[in-house]
Design a protein around this motif. Sequence first.
Motif, PDB file in Angstrom:
ATOM      1  N   ALA A  88       0.764  -0.980   0.004  1.00 51.84           N
ATOM      2  CA  ALA A  88      -0.126  -0.121  -0.098  1.00 51.84           C
ATOM      3  C   ALA A  88       0.714   1.347  -0.188  1.00 51.84           C
ATOM      4  O   ALA A  88       1.866   1.240   0.566  1.00 51.84           O
ATOM      5  N   VAL A  89       0.584   2.209  -0.764  1.00 54.59           N
ATOM      6  CA  VAL A  89       1.421   3.276  -1.023  1.00 54.59           C
ATOM      7  C   VAL A  89       0.858   4.515  -0.003  1.00 54.59           C
ATOM      8  O   VAL A  89      -0.254   4.756  -0.215  1.00 54.59           O
ATOM      9  N   LEU A  90       1.497   5.078   0.944  1.00 51.34           N
ATOM     10  CA  LEU A  90       0.863   6.061   1.687  1.00 51.34           C
ATOM     11  C   LEU A  90       1.774   7.439   1.534  1.00 51.34           C
ATOM     12  O   LEU A  90       2.931   7.320   1.173  1.00 51.34           O
ATOM     13  N   ALA A  91       1.010   8.693   1.420  1.00 50.16           N
ATOM     14  CA  ALA A  91       1.702   9.738   1.437  1.00 50.16           C
ATOM     15  C   ALA A  91       0.793  10.801   2.269  1.00 50.16           C
ATOM     16  O   ALA A  91      -0.254  10.614   2.827  1.00 50.16           O
ATOM     17  N   ARG A  92       1.355  12.142   2.160  1.00 48.54           N
ATOM     18  CA  ARG A  92       0.773  13.091   3.114  1.00 48.54           C
ATOM     19  C   ARG A  92      -0.238  13.874   2.431  1.00 48.54           C
ATOM     20  O   ARG A  92      -1.068  14.681   2.928  1.00 48.54           O
TER      21      ARG A  92
END
Length: 167
Positions: A88-92
Amino acid sequence: MQMMRPLGALSVSALIAMSSASAQGERFRVGRLLCFGGARVGALVGSTQSLRCEFYRRGSTTRYIYDGRIQRVGLDLGVTGVGALSWAVLARNSGIGRGSLHGSYVGISSHVALGPGLGANVLIGGSRRSIVLQPLSLERSIGVNLAATVTRLTLSERGGRRSPSPR
């Protein structure tokens, strides 16, 4: 003794990256990164593997293609066949698109296989360390392998985007 220096430097980098990422604030899921690699032979001190990766942005049918290279340093014994990794790709923020995942990610990994195998990877990095590849990824492979390593994943954009994806 010289083999321990790269491992120590990579370990320190991984710990710094993980602590600075947690201090930088909340992140949310922006998509999924799938990587596919060929057979891997682990040596006592590590391994290197080329990957083909696809980023699927959440809520979109567009996929972005990346070339990847994963380097593991530490205990990595055995042989595995063709494998797949999923993060899973998490970002701000949600401003993730073409080329956003380009860069290097560091962290720790473990893998066990006796026939079918599973692994876990904790990686943080990308542009200004603003991307987190899910605190726990799934790695699927077949072979005989035992690994506990410091890991570096490098992603570079390949050919932009393709739309729609054939999910």
